[in-house]
Design a protein around this motif. Structure first.
Motif, PDB file in Angstrom:
ATOM      1  N   VAL A   1     -15.333  94.098  28.330  1.00 44.47           N
ATOM      2  CA  VAL A   1     -14.909  92.823  27.751  1.00 44.47           C
ATOM      3  C   VAL A   1     -15.826  91.731  28.273  1.00 44.47           C
ATOM      4  N   GLN A   2     -15.896  90.617  27.530  1.00 44.35           N
ATOM      5  CA  GLN A   2     -16.743  89.516  27.951  1.00 44.35           C
ATOM      6  C   GLN A   2     -15.956  88.238  28.203  1.00 44.35           C
ATOM      7  N   GLU A   3     -14.893  87.999  27.435  1.00 46.99           N
ATOM      8  CA  GLU A   3     -14.150  86.749  27.591  1.00 46.99           C
ATOM      9  C   GLU A   3     -12.666  86.998  27.396  1.00 46.99           C
ATOM     10  N   LEU A   4     -11.891  85.924  27.590  1.00 49.10           N
ATOM     11  CA  LEU A   4     -10.432  86.036  27.620  1.00 49.10           C
ATOM     12  C   LEU A   4      -9.869  86.675  26.363  1.00 49.10           C
ATOM     13  N   GLY A   5     -10.394  86.306  25.192  1.00 47.32           N
ATOM     14  CA  GLY A   5      -9.880  86.855  23.949  1.00 47.32           C
ATOM     15  C   GLY A   5      -9.997  88.364  23.882  1.00 47.32           C
ATOM     16  N   ASP A   6     -11.060  88.930  24.456  1.00 42.07           N
ATOM     17  CA  ASP A   6     -11.222  90.392  24.474  1.00 42.07           C
ATOM     18  C   ASP A   6     -10.140  91.054  25.318  1.00 42.07           C
ATOM     19  N   ILE A   7      -9.755  90.414  26.415  1.00 42.74           N
ATOM     20  CA  ILE A   7      -8.721  90.977  27.298  1.00 42.74           C
ATOM     21  C   ILE A   7      -7.367  90.957  26.599  1.00 42.74           C
ATOM     22  N   ILE A   8      -7.047  89.846  25.937  1.00 40.34           N
ATOM     23  CA  ILE A   8      -5.760  89.734  25.256  1.00 40.34           C
ATOM     24  C   ILE A   8      -5.640  90.764  24.146  1.00 40.34           C
ATOM     25  N   ALA A   9      -6.740  91.025  23.435  1.00 40.82           N
ATOM     26  CA  ALA A   9      -6.710  91.950  22.294  1.00 40.82           C
ATOM     27  C   ALA A   9      -6.339  93.366  22.692  1.00 40.82           C
ATOM     28  N   LEU A  10      -6.473  93.718  23.972  1.00 42.29           N
ATOM     29  CA  LEU A  10      -6.183  95.079  24.430  1.00 42.29           C
ATOM     30  C   LEU A  10      -4.717  95.293  24.793  1.00 42.29           C
TER      31      LEU A  10
END
Length: 893
Positions: free
Chosen positions: A150-159
């Protein structure tokens, strides 16, 4: 300088003066957790007066007559906790993890010192499930983030389980509260985050997809609370650099010709933290440069100023340079500055600022046909988006006593987005180029070969936010929290000047703010506020969270007094005049309970009412009813009028769950949930005194969501760890978009209310992570995502009457696999790592994106002649495989 910035500066400047002159003493604040437990002797009798100390801090507590203790206001992280008492062996537990808004339990038994004087030292093991939680909460620490691709916060939330394309458990987009260090960073225009946050800045992320406490508001579906890193007693340095490129084969569904382009993705990040040099003052500075060129390239075949089509109705001779340019690209600067001072006794003062400077935009990533592809032969004619955003705040925490503290925050959220081809509205290149034109007879498959984008749009939001909260452990079992917040916003949006040819004129006209036909950039000043009270009861192993939240909103705008004569233009009809919008109020109760069945398992139940104003951009767009003065008698007008006087939307949520630590390394959690959604923004049809009809936003839409999640968490055994999140969910309602009903009516389709699947109704979602790792040596991890098909509306032909029931078809199932590899090593005492990330490992071409309505596939259409232009557009497919490699370094151990 605008009034918000003046007010903010006047508020914070006195605090900086205090930081410089007041003598030292430490205290902690911001977004924190709690440590509690009981200290007993070898006979299980309570030990009053034992000292519990969190090493490396000034935090601690003394046990009461029954041996109980509680330490409040602990920043998230991992600590070593020591228990001391005269005449007893000391006890030390390492690796005690504190998370935001949660209680970590730590009990200890102190032996008589006459037996031995050696201290007891143990290492804490994070519970495989937290049996004290009363709803679904996922906590992701900086250590977890390091191992994810992941690179940013949105990538973490999507998981996280229950999250589908930004929708939390079936809710509409924009129903999530984004917070940084406990304060909202939402842009009220569309309820998205004002800033993007890189993973290097994050200490911890808490994602709540179930019910949530009364302190959270203006959200109906979930909360994402991010705690930023802070500076400490010693200097620390971190740096990271990576480069990447798309890697795919020739041809295939996308019909692309592969060309190796190194470093189409580049990321450089540096951070430094440590003491400032002033008493008890610490800082962290971080900067990032990120560039990204999408996989799809165009060529400068033509220039915007080519005029062969206009003059001769023929294809112009190629006049461009022929240079290849990415159709989607982004250049970003971002950073964090944070200074913390603890020199005032029992007070912590923090100033923090995060910013983004973003130029350009990416293509739609397979979610739909992207208009940028039309510009593939004339890329210089495109409008280019730009974003400037900053969130900065002053946070003050005062610890009144060992059991009570309060926090006060003053914050400014500033967001400025604008998109146009040329900065100057009067740029002569607009006149020379004219509007975008394509060749007749689908030559070049609809590509634009002349002209420039005339679109000019601006959206700017400036919010001043004041928030305060008081937390007190009033008794051993009761921790109360009361607080409130106030938001004062200046919101501007609209067309930043209109370029148009009037009548038969061949001269380009420029119109600025001539409502109602050309309204220009509109300005509004909405205000909102809230107050809440909550009680967390921890009695033995029983946990109860109860609270209530009061909210108000005032759009501070106007609406017509008589909707049947909205523009006061009907002769002989009762007069209609502008009346102020009325304040809106809501009261939202919240309740959650966790009951232990055994020491290792529990059941929980939670319930709550959650209110949220619709996106203010929807409410205020097209809200000038004067344009209806020209509506013809007996005719419909399906252009949807805004309505700044709508009520808050409402969701009532229920959740029931079971958690069990099957072993020390395997936990299971099953959660059932139901959401009853009412008063969603939708369209109502209003009839005038002349039997004309127009559409207007109102609280008329509805929906419901039913589902369950199953989570398995396998902690590391040997070198293997894994997690499995499965979600089954059914999300349905009468419309997926506030304007959908008007669009159906305009297309002469059935616009009557009915219950159909939402566009994001993804019945089955499976996220699997598998990691092979040896701490401080290597790690190899994969994320596997499976998604069943989302709905679409099938058609049996083309043209009027061809569509079948809305969202009655299903897209194909899809799988994505991402990979993360990392190797750690030491160089001259510096901790280094090389890493590689692979996104879309198997080069999938579809993941619930665009499909043709007559086939349900993105690859082909049964009407190829009608769909000729879109059939050559690769943006209807998911982006190809992307590989990134990089290196990171940290200061000496």
């Amino acid at each position: 300088m605008n009034r918000h910035l003046k007010r903010f500066c006047l508020t914070i400047l006195p605090f900086f003066a205090l930081i410089a002159v007041i003598p030292p003493r430490t205290a902690y604040g911001a977004t924190t957790g709690k440590l509690s437990g009981r200290i007993v002797d070898e006979k299980k009798e309570p030990l009053p007066g034992a000292a519990v100390v969190i090493l490396g801090t000034t935090l601690g507590a003394v046990t009461d007559l029954d041996g109980y203790y509680a330490v409040l206001n602990i920043p998230p992280g991992t600590y070593t906790v020591q228990v001391r008492m005269v005449g007893r062996r000391s006890f030390m537990e390492k690796g005690v993890e504190i998370t935001v808004n949660n209680t970590t339990k730590m009990d200890a038994s102190l032996e008589d010192e006459s037996i031995t004087t050696e201290a007891v030292v143990v290492t804490a093991q994070r519970p495989v499930v937290d049996v004290g939680l009363t709803s679904t909460v996922a906590t992701v620490t900086d250590r977890d983030i390091k191992s994810l691709p992941v690179q940013e916060l949105g990538d973490i939330i999507a998981l996280q389980a229950g999250v589908v394309d930004g929708h939390f458990r079936g809710g509409r987009a924009g129903e999530v509260q984004y917070q940084v260090d406990g304060v909202s960073v939402n842009n009220v225009f569309d309820n998205t985050s004002t800033v993007k946050i890189d993973r290097s800045l994050i200490q911890e992320v808490q994602v709540i997809t179930g019910t949530f406490d009364a302190e959270y508001g203006q959200a109906m579906s979930g909360v994402a609370n991010t705690v930023l890193k802070s500076g400490g007693e010693s200097f620390e340095f971190h740096g990271e650099a990576l480069g990447g490129s798309f890697v795919y084969g020739n041809g295939g569904d996308r019909n692309l010709v592969y060309k190796f382009r190194p470093a189409t993705t580049q990321n450089y990040q540096l951070s430094l933290s440590g003491p400032v040099g002033l008493p008890q003052t610490y800082f962290i500075l971080s900067g990032q440069r990120y560039t990204y060129d999408d996989y799809l390239y165009g060529t400068q075949t033509f220039l915007p100023t080519d005029t062969s089509i206009t003059k001769y109705k023929i294809a112009p001779a190629p006049s461009g340079s022929g240079k290849e340019v990415p159709l989607g690209s982004m250049q970003q600067w971002s950073g964090l500055a944070k200074v913390t001072n603890r020199s005032i006794p029992e007070v912590e003062i923090t100033y923090r600022a995060t910013f983004n400077i973003i130029d350009g935009r990416l293509i739609n990533n397979g979610s739909g046909l992207d208009g940028y592809f039309q510009w593939r032969l004339n890329p210089d004619g495109r409008a280019v988006p730009h974003t400037r955003s900053i969130v900065h705040a002053l946070d003050v925490t005062h610890t009144v006593s060992a059991s009570t503290f309060y926090t006060v925050s003053v914050q400014q959220n500033y967001f400025d987005y604008y998109s146009w081809a040329y900065d100057d509205f009067y740029d002569p290149r607009y006149d020379a180029a004219g509007p975008p034109l394509s060749l007749p007879n689908n030559q070049y498959n609809g590509a634009i070969v002349q002209g420039v984008d005339f679109g000019r749009y601006r959206q700017r939001t400036n919010t001043l936010l004041l928030k305060g909260a008081l937390t007190s452990q009033v008794t051993r079992d009761h921790q109360i929290k009361i607080g409130g917040e106030l938001q004062d916003t200046k919101m501007e949006f609209g067309t930043a000047g209109t370029l148009v040819y009037l009548g038969n004129s061949l001269t380009l006209s420029r119109i600025v703010n001539q409502p109602p036909a050309y309204p220009g950039v509109q300005t509004y000043y909405p205000i909102s506020g809230a107050a809440y009270a909550s009680d967390m009861i921890e009695w033995n192993d029983l946990t109860i969270r109860a609270g209530v939240r009061f909210e108000f909103f005032n759009g501070r705008s106007f609406v017509p007094s008589d909707l049947a004569n909205p523009a006061d233009s009907i002769p002989g009809a009762p007069a209609s005049y502008q009346v102020r919008t009325t304040p809106k109020y809501s009261v939202a109760p919240r309740f959650g309970l966790s009951y232990p069945i055994t020491e290792r398992s529990s059941v929980f139940f939670s319930y709550g009412h959650f209110y949220q104003l619709p996106n203010l951009g929807d409410m205020f767009t097209n809200a000038n009813y004067a344009r209806l003065g020209l509506i013809q008698a007996g005719t419909p007008d399906y252009t949807v009028m805004g309505n700044p006087d709508v009520r808050p939307e409402r969701t009532v949520q229920y959740e029931f769950g079971y958690k069990n630590a099957v072993t020390d390394w395997l936990g299971i959690s099953v959660n059932l949930f139901y959401k009853d959604i009412r008063d969603l923004l939708g369209v109502q049809f209003i009839q005038t005194y002349t039997s004309a009809q127009y559409s207007r936003l109102a609280n008329v839409d509805f929906g419901n969501v039913t589902g369950f999640t199953l989570t398995l968490d396998q902690r590391r055994v040997g070198i293997v760890s894994s997690t499995i999140d499965y979600t089954w969910m059914m999300a349905q309602g009468n419309s997926s978009d506030p304007q959908e009903t008007a669009q159906l009516a305009a297309a002469n389709q059935d616009a009557r209310p009915r219950t159909v699947p939402f566009n994001w109704d993804q019945r089955n979602t499976l996220n699997v992570t598998v990691q092979l790792s040896q701490p401080d040596n290597y790690s190899a991890g994969a994320i596997i995502r499976y998604a069943s098909g989302q709905p679409y509306t099938p058609s049996v032909a083309s043209g009027f009457g061809s569509l079948i029931e809305t969202n009655s078809g299903r897209k194909s199932n899809a799988v994505l696999v991402d990979l993360n590899l990392e190797k750690d090593f030491l160089v001259a005492g510096w901790k280094m790592a090389v890493f590689a990330r692979v996104f879309n490992l198997f080069d999938a071409t579809f993941f619930n994106g665009f499909v043709y309505q007559n086939t349900g596939s993105p690859a082909y259409s049964i009407t190829p002649a009608a769909d000729r232009n879109s059939l050559v557009d690769p943006t209807r497919f998911y982006p190809p495989r992307r590989v990134e490699v990089g290196i990171s370094m940290n200061s000496p151990l």
